[in-house]
Scaffold this motif. Structure first.
Motif, short mmCIF file in Angstrom:
data_model
loop_
_atom_site.label_atom_id
_atom_site.label_comp_id
_atom_site.label_asym_id
_atom_site.label_seq_id
_atom_site.Cartn_x
_atom_site.Cartn_y
_atom_site.Cartn_z
N GLY A 179 3.19 10.05 -10.16
CA GLY A 179 2.44 10.03 -11.58
C GLY A 179 2.23 8.88 -12.28
O GLY A 179 1.86 8.81 -13.40
N ALA A 180 2.55 7.68 -11.51
CA ALA A 180 2.41 6.29 -12.11
C ALA A 180 0.71 6.09 -12.25
O ALA A 180 -0.21 6.53 -11.53
CB ALA A 180 2.91 5.30 -11.37
N GLN A 181 0.69 5.18 -13.43
CA GLN A 181 -0.65 4.75 -13.56
C GLN A 181 -0.76 3.33 -12.84
O GLN A 181 0.17 2.15 -13.22
CB GLN A 181 -1.19 4.36 -14.80
N LEU A 182 -1.41 3.08 -11.72
CA LEU A 182 -1.51 1.95 -10.91
C LEU A 182 -2.34 0.86 -11.32
O LEU A 182 -3.72 1.17 -11.62
CB LEU A 182 -1.47 2.40 -9.54
N VAL A 183 -1.72 -0.47 -10.98
CA VAL A 183 -2.75 -1.70 -11.25
C VAL A 183 -2.41 -2.27 -9.99
O VAL A 183 -1.14 -2.66 -9.48
CB VAL A 183 -2.15 -2.59 -12.31
N ILE A 184 -3.28 -2.83 -9.15
CA ILE A 184 -3.07 -3.36 -7.80
C ILE A 184 -3.78 -4.77 -7.90
O ILE A 184 -4.98 -4.96 -8.05
CB ILE A 184 -3.55 -2.73 -6.64
N PHE A 185 -2.99 -5.81 -7.70
CA PHE A 185 -3.44 -7.04 -7.30
C PHE A 185 -3.80 -7.33 -6.04
O PHE A 185 -2.72 -7.06 -5.23
CB PHE A 185 -2.47 -8.17 -7.74
N ASP A 186 -4.85 -7.87 -5.61
CA ASP A 186 -4.85 -8.45 -4.05
C ASP A 186 -6.05 -9.45 -3.91
O ASP A 186 -6.79 -9.55 -5.15
CB ASP A 186 -5.18 -7.16 -2.96
N LEU A 187 -6.35 -9.82 -2.66
CA LEU A 187 -7.53 -10.72 -2.46
C LEU A 187 -8.89 -10.20 -2.36
O LEU A 187 -9.75 -11.08 -2.70
CB LEU A 187 -6.99 -11.84 -1.63
N GLU A 188 -8.86 -9.25 -1.65
CA GLU A 188 -10.24 -8.61 -1.13
C GLU A 188 -10.71 -7.37 -2.01
O GLU A 188 -9.87 -6.38 -1.91
CB GLU A 188 -10.09 -8.22 0.32
N GLN A 189 -11.79 -7.56 -2.51
CA GLN A 189 -12.34 -6.65 -3.43
C GLN A 189 -12.64 -5.23 -2.76
O GLN A 189 -12.37 -4.34 -3.21
CB GLN A 189 -13.40 -7.34 -4.17
N ASN A 190 -13.24 -5.36 -1.58
CA ASN A 190 -13.72 -4.27 -0.58
C ASN A 190 -12.33 -3.34 -0.55
O ASN A 190 -12.43 -2.19 -0.48
CB ASN A 190 -14.31 -4.50 0.23
N ALA A 191 -11.33 -4.01 -0.01
CA ALA A 191 -9.95 -3.55 0.32
C ALA A 191 -9.14 -2.62 -1.08
O ALA A 191 -8.89 -1.61 -1.07
CB ALA A 191 -8.89 -4.57 0.74
N ARG A 227 0.81 -1.15 -0.07
CA ARG A 227 0.14 -0.06 0.06
C ARG A 227 0.90 1.26 0.10
O ARG A 227 0.69 2.24 -0.65
CB ARG A 227 -0.81 0.02 1.24
N ALA A 228 1.99 1.26 0.76
CA ALA A 228 2.82 2.55 0.91
C ALA A 228 3.48 2.71 -0.41
O ALA A 228 3.66 3.90 -0.79
CB ALA A 228 3.71 2.32 1.83
N LEU A 229 3.79 1.66 -1.19
CA LEU A 229 4.40 1.68 -2.63
C LEU A 229 3.39 2.12 -3.67
O LEU A 229 3.84 3.01 -4.45
CB LEU A 229 4.74 0.37 -2.98
N ALA A 230 1.98 1.84 -3.34
CA ALA A 230 0.95 2.51 -4.29
C ALA A 230 0.85 3.82 -4.06
O ALA A 230 1.12 4.65 -5.08
CB ALA A 230 -0.32 1.61 -4.02
N VAL A 231 1.05 4.43 -2.81
CA VAL A 231 0.72 5.71 -2.60
C VAL A 231 1.98 6.36 -2.91
O VAL A 231 1.85 7.54 -3.69
CB VAL A 231 0.83 5.99 -1.26
N ARG A 232 3.15 6.01 -2.89
CA ARG A 232 4.50 6.61 -3.36
C ARG A 232 4.60 6.72 -4.88
O ARG A 232 4.96 7.64 -5.58
CB ARG A 232 5.67 5.80 -2.80
N MET A 233 4.25 5.57 -5.69
CA MET A 233 4.32 5.51 -6.96
C MET A 233 3.10 6.48 -7.56
O MET A 233 3.31 7.12 -8.80
CB MET A 233 3.89 4.07 -7.71
#
Length: 275
Positions: free
Chosen positions: A37-49, A27-33
């Motif tokens: 200005g990055a276009q982010l794609v995040i994989f995880d197990l919980e759709q709500n999160a 999560r911290a990396l997602a915020v930093r990226m």
């Protein structure tokens, strides 16, 4: 000011895929990226999160992000998810293999299913994502970031499956780095020290169930934000190895050169009076 301008240009509009991106270092990396200005794609197990993080990035960082529910231990699911990313964005510039789980139990009391599950996520998850994204990364001369661990240098007792999975990552990605020589794809292995994350709240134990575990008493604990910043700076410079040990260089040297002494000093501190 020059550093901030330079930082933003490097990842501006780049497609960055982060696995296990909803908590802790991910999560911290997602915020930093997102800040870069990055276009982010995040994989995880919980759709709500995932939905919550995507909304947070939009509201607080004006960043676009795609959250995809994906179990990285499922090779077919990873292939489908990566294909969707490439179709939507045209490719992937940076893959951050962050997803991971841990356990706490001695080898003799650890079921085979625990070893298999830890390896499925920590090792095979990184392999699945890398193989799926590799054609795009080569085409874009991108970068692979792999979250390993301090245990690569100083294995922690009662973490045999976790330690083994991190050693396996080094074998895999150091080999891949050699095979990618001349492609301009960078492979950076990251070995964080002890970091305050939620990983310890859902630790596998010997029978395969989960139980919260106390933080190890091994000195200063880094924040996920500090680790993410160090990884970000390492990725800017396309480093090959980043060791972020808060255990100290003396302890790492002791573990590498005098393993018996290291174990005799460390084991009593970690295990206490437990048999």
């Amino acid at each position: 000011m020059q550093r901030k301008v330079f930082d933003r240009k490097v990842f501006d509009s780049k497609v960055v895929l982060i696995t296990g991106g909803c908590a802790g270092i991910g999560r911290a990396l997602a915020v930093r990226m997102a800040q870069a200005g990055a276009q982010l794609v995040i994989f995880d197990l919980e759709q709500n999160a995932l939905d919550g993080l995507v909304q947070h990035l939009a509201d607080h960082h004006n960043a676009g992000a795609l959250g995809l529910r994906c179990d990285v231990s499922d090779a077919e699911a990873v292939q489908r998810a990566v294909a969707l990313v490439v179709e939507r964005y045209g490719g992937i510039d940076v893959l951050i293999n962050n997803a991971g789980i841990t356990h706490r139990s001695r080898v003799a009391q650890t079921s085979l299913t625990v070893f298999q599950r830890v390896m499925a996520v920590n090792f095979y998850g990184a392999l699945h994502c890398t193989q799926a994204a590799l054609p795009s990364l080569i085409a874009r001369q991108g970068q692979i970031v792999v979250l390993s661990s301090l245990s690569q240098y100083a294995p922690i007792p009662e973490r045999a499956a976790y330690n083994a999975s991190k050693h396996a990552l080094h074998g895999l990605f150091e080999t891949l780095r050699g095979e990618l020589e001349g492609s301009e794809v960078n492979v950076m292995l990251v070995c964080p020290g002890y970091t305050a994350t939620d990983l310890r709240k859902n630790v596998l134990v010997g029978d395969g169930s989960t139980a919260p575990q106390p933080m190890l008493d091994l000195g200063r604990v880094s924040s996920a934000q500090d680790v993410a910043e160090a990884i970000y700076q390492g990725a800017l410079r396309r480093r090959r190895l980043l060791v972020l040990s808060n255990l100290g260089w003396k302890a790492r040297l002791l573990a590498r050169c005098f393993p018996r002494l290291y174990q005799s000093l460390l084991l009593p501190r970690l295990l206490g009076d437990r048999p």
